[in-house]
Design an enzyme around this catalytic site. Structure first.
Site, PDB file in Angstrom:
ATOM      1  N   ASP A  12     -58.054  25.382  17.411  1.00 60.51           N
ATOM      2  CA  ASP A  12     -55.859  24.173  18.319  1.00 60.51           C
ATOM      3  C   ASP A  12     -55.277  25.463  17.496  1.00 60.51           C
ATOM      4  O   ASP A  12     -53.845  25.723  17.930  1.00 60.51           O
ATOM      5  CB  ASP A  12     -55.607  23.582  17.530  1.00 60.51           C
ATOM      6  CG  ASP A  12     -56.325  22.674  18.494  1.00 60.51           C
ATOM      7  OD1 ASP A  12     -57.345  22.764  19.114  1.00 60.51           O
ATOM      8  OD2 ASP A  12     -57.297  21.171  17.112  1.00 60.51           O
ATOM      9  N   HIS A  32     -61.211  23.285   8.940  1.00 61.78           N
ATOM     10  CA  HIS A  32     -62.067  22.196   9.816  1.00 61.78           C
ATOM     11  C   HIS A  32     -63.451  20.964   9.074  1.00 61.78           C
ATOM     12  O   HIS A  32     -63.519  21.328   7.725  1.00 61.78           O
ATOM     13  CB  HIS A  32     -62.893  23.073  10.673  1.00 61.78           C
ATOM     14  CG  HIS A  32     -63.278  22.884  11.343  1.00 61.78           C
ATOM     15  ND1 HIS A  32     -64.408  21.714  12.097  1.00 61.78           N
ATOM     16  CD2 HIS A  32     -63.035  22.212  12.994  1.00 61.78           C
ATOM     17  CE1 HIS A  32     -64.977  20.986  12.504  1.00 61.78           C
ATOM     18  NE2 HIS A  32     -64.089  20.854  13.251  1.00 61.78           N
TER      19      HIS A  32
END
Ligand code: ACO
Length: 444
Positions: free
Chosen positions: A364, A308
């Protein structure tokens, strides 16, 4: 914003004059250097592809501490919201800055519930899509099409228009999502049921067949509601920035949101949930994980659902999703991809490649496993993300509209192409056009 007493000094090794730059302090988080006057004063731009070090706005909605793995909506930790609130309260919080009291909550929920239907003509658009069209492509098209239905209330300078557009979008997204789901299956579309909660009604529109009244599993409904809370906002990510960039040109919110949804569809952003599930399928069994990790480390492939831009620690949403997964599995049966995911995570978190780069599972990584257990195919996962992210996009868009410091988004570039040069050839087509033009002018 008031600048702090500390200033940054920018100096150049070629003897150009120094420049003093103001610094602003956020309520928490890093200080921000104001470079707005840089070009006017020095004739130079900054270079920051992907906005690694650039804040594009001031915001009071969501805060992420990437090092600690912390996420706050309007100051409230995501864990507390997921435990104590529902998605409607979270929407109200994101849009208005405070959690609603009982009366406000009831009024807001009623308002959203009354706008869940979409114009029946929307079905003509749906018919134009192939049965095998990706539902996220359908959704993106349908959201943009809403602008054509509501052109009488898209004055972005009118607060009533802005409010009703936000309510409409929050209310209609589950309906459009369910339509895109049923279009693929060839099932008739189901109208919203106003007796049901937001999540239950979505389930009704997805899964009701011939029964006169849909009865939702409370466990699945609550799991969906928590997933909606977790996905509601995430400050200036790719799709939200897209929403703001399109909004900065004063396009209406439906069009801006179609752009945001398109950005979300990308596999490096919201589309990663679909890719993560496909990756687990490709790995197939725990025994194949070491070979897969080897390919990741060789740079051949990425571990989807990992890494991320902001989180350099465990994504707090992934932790909550893991807990929700256990509750869902009690109703649906266990999705054994969870075993591959857990082992992949265990290996990745102890492997130097991932540790050094601070790569942790993101939201996710686990969401698709739950969605699949609920009965969704991977192609629906990003649509399920877009439904709750709607409120985040709109809260951020509202903030943009109210921000007097915002201007149309228009980045600069460093030009590396050819310098001025002369055209040395002359095409016959250009001559022919010139002759035609002369004939037209002469004729009259
Ligand atoms: N698998 C393997 N290596 C990775 C991964 C990954 N998933 N993510 C990053 N890396 C490596 C990069 O190769 C790079 O290594 P290097 O320093 O040797 O070149 C290093 O980690 C830093 O990565 P960047 O790509 O520079 O990080 P950036 O912040 O630009 O990208 C992103 C973040 C796009 C999320 C990236 O981690 C990624 O592609 N992850 C997979 C897709 C994904 O899960 N996206 C969902 C994000 S959450 C969301 O949007 C809802």
């Amino acid at each position: 914003m008031t600048p702090s007493d500390v200033k940054a000094t920018l100096s150049f090794s070629d003897g150009s004059p120094e420049m003093q730059l103001p610094i602003y302090k956020g309520s928490v988080g890093p200080d921000v250097i104001d470079i707005r006057k840089l070009y006017a004063q020095t004739g130079k731009f900054t270079y920051d592809p992907g906005f690694l070090s650039t804040a594009s706005c001031a915001s009071s909605i969501t805060y992420i501490d990437g090092d600690k793995g912390e996420l706050l909506y309007r100051g409230y930790p995501i864990e507390q919201l997921a435990q104590n609130c529902d998605y409607m309260e979270t929407c109200y919080l994101l849009l208005n800055g405070e959690l609603p009291n009982v009366t406000e909550r009831a009024a807001f929920t009623r308002l959203v519930t009354r706008h869940t239907m979409v114009n029946e003509q929307m079905q003509f658009f749906l018919r134009g899509f192939r049965r095998d069209a990706h539902p996220m492509a359908i959704m993106t098209g349908l959201v943009g099409a809403l602008s054509a239905f509501y052109h009488d209330s898209t004055d972005i300078n009118n607060p009533t228009h802005r409010e009703i557009s936000a309510i409409r979008l929050i209310a209609k997204m589950p309906t459009l999502a369910a339509y895109s789901y049923r279009h693929r299956k060839g099932h008739p579309y189901i109208h919203p049921d106003n007796d049901l909660s937001y999540a239950e009604n979505f389930m009704n529109m997805l899964w009701r067949m011939t029964e006169p009244k849909y009865v939702a599993s409370p466990v699945i409904a609550r799991a969906l509601d928590i997933l909606f809370i977790l996905h509601a906002d995430h400050e200036q990510n790719c799709s939200t920035s897209t929403m703001r960039i399109i909004g900065s040109a004063e396009a209406d919110p439906y069009l801006a949101m179609a752009g945001a949804a398109a950005a979300l569809a990308g596999p490096l952003h919201g589309g990663a949930n679909e890719e993560a599930l496909r990756m687990l399928d490709e790995i197939g069994s725990v025994a194949n994980i070491p070979a897969y990790i080897k390919r990741v480390k060789a740079g051949e492939i990425k571990l989807m659902g990992f890494g991320h831009r902001v989180y350099k620690n465990y994504d707090p949403r992934a932790r909550i999703i893991k807990e929700v997964a256990d509750q869902v599995f009690e109703v649906t049966g266990r999705n054994n991809r969870i075993d591959i995911a857990l082992e992949l995570e265990r290996i990745a978190l102890s492997d130097e490649y991932f540790v050094k780069r601070k790569l942790y599972p993101n939201v996710d990584f686990y969401s698709g496993i739950i969605y699949q257990a609920m009965g969704f195919g991977p192609e629906m996962f990003t649509v399920l993300f877009a439904i709750p992210r709607t409120v985040g996009w709109l809260a951020q868009w509202n903030e943009l509209m109210a921000d007097a410091e915002q201007k149309i988004s228009r980045p600069r570039q460093i030009y590396l192409g050819e310098d001025h040069r002369k055209v040395t050839t002359h095409s016959k087509a250009a001559d022919a056009i010139a002759v035609k033009h002369k004939e037209v002018v002469t004729a009259g």
